[in-house]
Design a protein around this motif. Sequence first.
Motif, PDB file in Angstrom:
ATOM      1  N   ASP A  33       0.609  -1.059  -0.311  1.00 36.90           N
ATOM      2  CA  ASP A  33       0.244   0.318  -0.021  1.00 36.90           C
ATOM      3  C   ASP A  33       0.628   1.370   0.034  1.00 36.90           C
ATOM      4  O   ASP A  33       1.358   1.683   1.298  1.00 36.90           O
ATOM      5  CB  ASP A  33      -1.048  -0.023   1.022  1.00 36.90           C
ATOM      6  N   MET A  34       1.559   1.843  -1.203  1.00 33.81           N
ATOM      7  CA  MET A  34       2.268   2.521  -1.368  1.00 33.81           C
ATOM      8  C   MET A  34       1.921   4.186  -0.975  1.00 33.81           C
ATOM      9  O   MET A  34       2.355   4.404  -0.285  1.00 33.81           O
ATOM     10  CB  MET A  34       2.740   3.060  -3.119  1.00 33.81           C
ATOM     11  N   ALA A  35       0.552   3.977  -1.330  1.00 33.09           N
ATOM     12  CA  ALA A  35      -0.602   5.375  -1.138  1.00 33.09           C
ATOM     13  C   ALA A  35      -0.035   5.776   0.729  1.00 33.09           C
ATOM     14  O   ALA A  35      -0.028   6.673   1.019  1.00 33.09           O
ATOM     15  CB  ALA A  35      -1.607   5.515  -1.108  1.00 33.09           C
ATOM     16  N   GLU A  38       2.877   2.524   2.900  1.00 31.99           N
ATOM     17  CA  GLU A  38       3.795   1.329   3.976  1.00 31.99           C
ATOM     18  C   GLU A  38       5.531   0.665   2.868  1.00 31.99           C
ATOM     19  O   GLU A  38       5.326   0.087   4.365  1.00 31.99           O
ATOM     20  CB  GLU A  38       2.621  -0.275   3.548  1.00 31.99           C
ATOM     21  N   ASN A  39       5.795   0.657   2.354  1.00 33.62           N
ATOM     22  CA  ASN A  39       7.313   0.754   1.680  1.00 33.62           C
ATOM     23  C   ASN A  39       7.963   1.739   2.494  1.00 33.62           C
ATOM     24  O   ASN A  39       9.270   1.403   2.582  1.00 33.62           O
ATOM     25  CB  ASN A  39       7.427   1.300   0.249  1.00 33.62           C
ATOM     26  N   ARG A  40       7.692   3.201   3.270  1.00 31.77           N
ATOM     27  CA  ARG A  40       8.407   3.869   3.783  1.00 31.77           C
ATOM     28  C   ARG A  40       8.138   3.177   5.833  1.00 31.77           C
ATOM     29  O   ARG A  40       9.188   3.819   6.339  1.00 31.77           O
ATOM     30  CB  ARG A  40       8.099   4.853   3.827  1.00 31.77           C
ATOM     31  N   PHE A  65      16.607  -7.359  -2.643  1.00 25.78           N
ATOM     32  CA  PHE A  65      15.855  -6.430  -3.211  1.00 25.78           C
ATOM     33  C   PHE A  65      16.858  -6.694  -4.598  1.00 25.78           C
ATOM     34  O   PHE A  65      17.752  -6.681  -4.349  1.00 25.78           O
ATOM     35  CB  PHE A  65      15.789  -4.851  -2.388  1.00 25.78           C
ATOM     36  N   GLU A  66      16.610  -5.034  -5.441  1.00 19.47           N
ATOM     37  CA  GLU A  66      17.096  -4.627  -5.999  1.00 19.47           C
ATOM     38  C   GLU A  66      16.426  -6.083  -7.837  1.00 19.47           C
ATOM     39  O   GLU A  66      16.990  -7.130  -7.961  1.00 19.47           O
ATOM     40  CB  GLU A  66      18.458  -4.979  -6.663  1.00 19.47           C
ATOM     41  N   SER A  67      15.297  -5.301  -8.386  1.00 19.16           N
ATOM     42  CA  SER A  67      14.621  -6.729  -9.505  1.00 19.16           C
ATOM     43  C   SER A  67      15.711  -7.450 -10.357  1.00 19.16           C
ATOM     44  O   SER A  67      16.042  -8.926 -10.186  1.00 19.16           O
ATOM     45  CB  SER A  67      13.689  -6.131 -10.821  1.00 19.16           C
ATOM     46  N   GLU A  98      19.710  -2.739 -19.017  1.00 20.13           N
ATOM     47  CA  GLU A  98      18.178  -2.148 -18.330  1.00 20.13           C
ATOM     48  C   GLU A  98      18.012  -1.464 -17.305  1.00 20.13           C
ATOM     49  O   GLU A  98      17.347  -0.404 -17.306  1.00 20.13           O
ATOM     50  CB  GLU A  98      17.217  -3.595 -18.356  1.00 20.13           C
ATOM     51  N   GLN A  99      19.025  -1.416 -16.763  1.00 15.55           N
ATOM     52  CA  GLN A  99      18.902  -0.829 -15.378  1.00 15.55           C
ATOM     53  C   GLN A  99      19.046   0.538 -15.718  1.00 15.55           C
ATOM     54  O   GLN A  99      18.780   1.763 -14.867  1.00 15.55           O
ATOM     55  CB  GLN A  99      19.225  -0.564 -13.786  1.00 15.55           C
ATOM     56  N   TYR A 100      20.670   0.876 -16.222  1.00 17.61           N
ATOM     57  CA  TYR A 100      20.607   2.456 -16.095  1.00 17.61           C
ATOM     58  C   TYR A 100      20.745   3.252 -17.851  1.00 17.61           C
ATOM     59  O   TYR A 100      20.345   4.371 -17.209  1.00 17.61           O
ATOM     60  CB  TYR A 100      22.399   1.904 -16.354  1.00 17.61           C
ATOM     61  N   ALA A 164      10.154  -6.569 -19.235  1.00 18.80           N
ATOM     62  CA  ALA A 164       8.858  -5.602 -18.631  1.00 18.80           C
ATOM     63  C   ALA A 164       8.452  -4.357 -18.431  1.00 18.80           C
ATOM     64  O   ALA A 164       7.202  -4.400 -18.861  1.00 18.80           O
ATOM     65  CB  ALA A 164       9.548  -5.769 -16.920  1.00 18.80           C
ATOM     66  N   TYR A 165       9.771  -4.007 -18.918  1.00 17.97           N
ATOM     67  CA  TYR A 165       8.759  -2.027 -19.506  1.00 17.97           C
ATOM     68  C   TYR A 165       8.587  -2.437 -20.979  1.00 17.97           C
ATOM     69  O   TYR A 165       8.172  -1.107 -20.823  1.00 17.97           O
ATOM     70  CB  TYR A 165       9.428  -1.177 -18.651  1.00 17.97           C
ATOM     71  N   THR A 166       9.858  -3.094 -21.809  1.00 12.28           N
ATOM     72  CA  THR A 166       9.628  -2.772 -23.191  1.00 12.28           C
ATOM     73  C   THR A 166       7.985  -2.952 -23.297  1.00 12.28           C
ATOM     74  O   THR A 166       7.744  -1.667 -24.331  1.00 12.28           O
ATOM     75  CB  THR A 166      10.521  -3.925 -24.082  1.00 12.28           C
TER      76      THR A 166
HETATM   77  N1  GSH Z   1      16.423  -0.805  -8.607  1.00  7.36           N
HETATM   78  C1  GSH Z   1      14.801  -0.639  -8.635  1.00  7.36           C
HETATM   79  C2  GSH Z   1      14.499  -0.353  -8.759  1.00  7.36           C
HETATM   80  C3  GSH Z   1      12.963   0.158  -7.914  1.00  7.36           C
HETATM   81  C4  GSH Z   1      12.139   0.880  -7.777  1.00  7.36           C
HETATM   82  O1  GSH Z   1      11.976   1.890  -8.247  1.00  7.36           O
HETATM   83  N2  GSH Z   1      10.970   0.530  -7.579  1.00  7.36           N
HETATM   84  C5  GSH Z   1       9.605   1.521  -7.925  1.00  7.36           C
HETATM   85  C6  GSH Z   1       8.538   0.924  -8.003  1.00  7.36           C
HETATM   86  S1  GSH Z   1       8.458   0.383  -9.871  1.00  7.36           S
HETATM   87  C7  GSH Z   1       9.427   2.010  -6.404  1.00  7.36           C
HETATM   88  O2  GSH Z   1       9.221   1.459  -5.121  1.00  7.36           O
HETATM   89  N3  GSH Z   1       9.309   2.930  -6.118  1.00  7.36           N
HETATM   90  C8  GSH Z   1       8.689   3.857  -4.473  1.00  7.36           C
HETATM   91  C9  GSH Z   1       9.518   4.577  -4.190  1.00  7.36           C
HETATM   92  O3  GSH Z   1      11.137   4.698  -4.807  1.00  7.36           O
HETATM   93  O4  GSH Z   1       8.948   4.873  -3.194  1.00  7.36           O
HETATM   94  C10 GSH Z   1      14.414  -2.073  -8.692  1.00  7.36           C
HETATM   95  O5  GSH Z   1      14.796  -2.709 -10.143  1.00  7.36           O
HETATM   96  O6  GSH Z   1      14.170  -3.085  -8.063  1.00  7.36           O
END
Ligand code: GSH
Length: 199
Positions: A33-35, A38-40, A65-67, A98-100, A164-166
């Motif tokens: 629940d990012m809104a 929860e992630n913080r 972590f890190e996808s 992909e990441q950079y 994933a994003y393409t």
């Molecule tokens: N480099 C990270 C990027 C992770 C990322 O930026 N996640 C975003 C959602 S796609 C996120 O959690 N954003 C919330 C925030 O930064 O507070 C990965 O590949 O896992």
Amino acid sequence: VTTLFGLRSSGNCYKIALCLTQLGLPFVWHDMDMASGENRSAEFKRINPLGKVPAVKLTNGECLFESNAILAYFAEGTSLWPAEKLARARVLQWMFFEQYSHEPYVAVARYICNNLAADHPRRAELPRCMQRGHEALQVMDQHLADKTFFVGETYSVADIALYAYTHVAAEGGFDLALYPAIGAWLKRVAAVPNHLAIG
Ligand SMILES: N[C@@H](CCC(=O)N[C@@H](CS)C(=O)NCC(=O)O)C(=O)O
């Protein structure tokens, strides 16, 4: 089973769900629940101190972590992770790319278009996202012109990371019709057994 902390709409989280599904490894989603932040929370920061998703809790209680690191962890010892040293480095090459050089533009454009109001100040980032995103897509299209998959003609986690994003880049305003080799590769990836749709 493995717990995947994530957002269904996130390409970075989708990578993990797709990989685990194709490897036949059971997992449960923990929808964040990012809104409400929860992630913080202190609790989630014990799982990922960065407060970002995806993160996983493994069956032994360890967290990661890190996808793309998560992809590498699950892929090792499977057909998604080459046995040969140079091929393995090439998988990593495309995952770092992909990441950079891809995700910061292609994914961010999609995030802005899908989530931010028309007058949001971050809309000013879009022209740079488009320019750098198109540069990344051109590199991919050229590479794929005579290849089946990104590395060694075998489907790997490099394909998962870049798919994933393409495949949803149009949501960020990218016209994929400009990239025929990418278009053909997207179809091949979607045809790999046990494919999973995003969302
Ligand atoms: N480099 C990270 C990027 C992770 C990322 O930026 N996640 C975003 C959602 S796609 C996120 O959690 N954003 C919330 C925030 O930064 O507070 C990965 O590949 O896992």
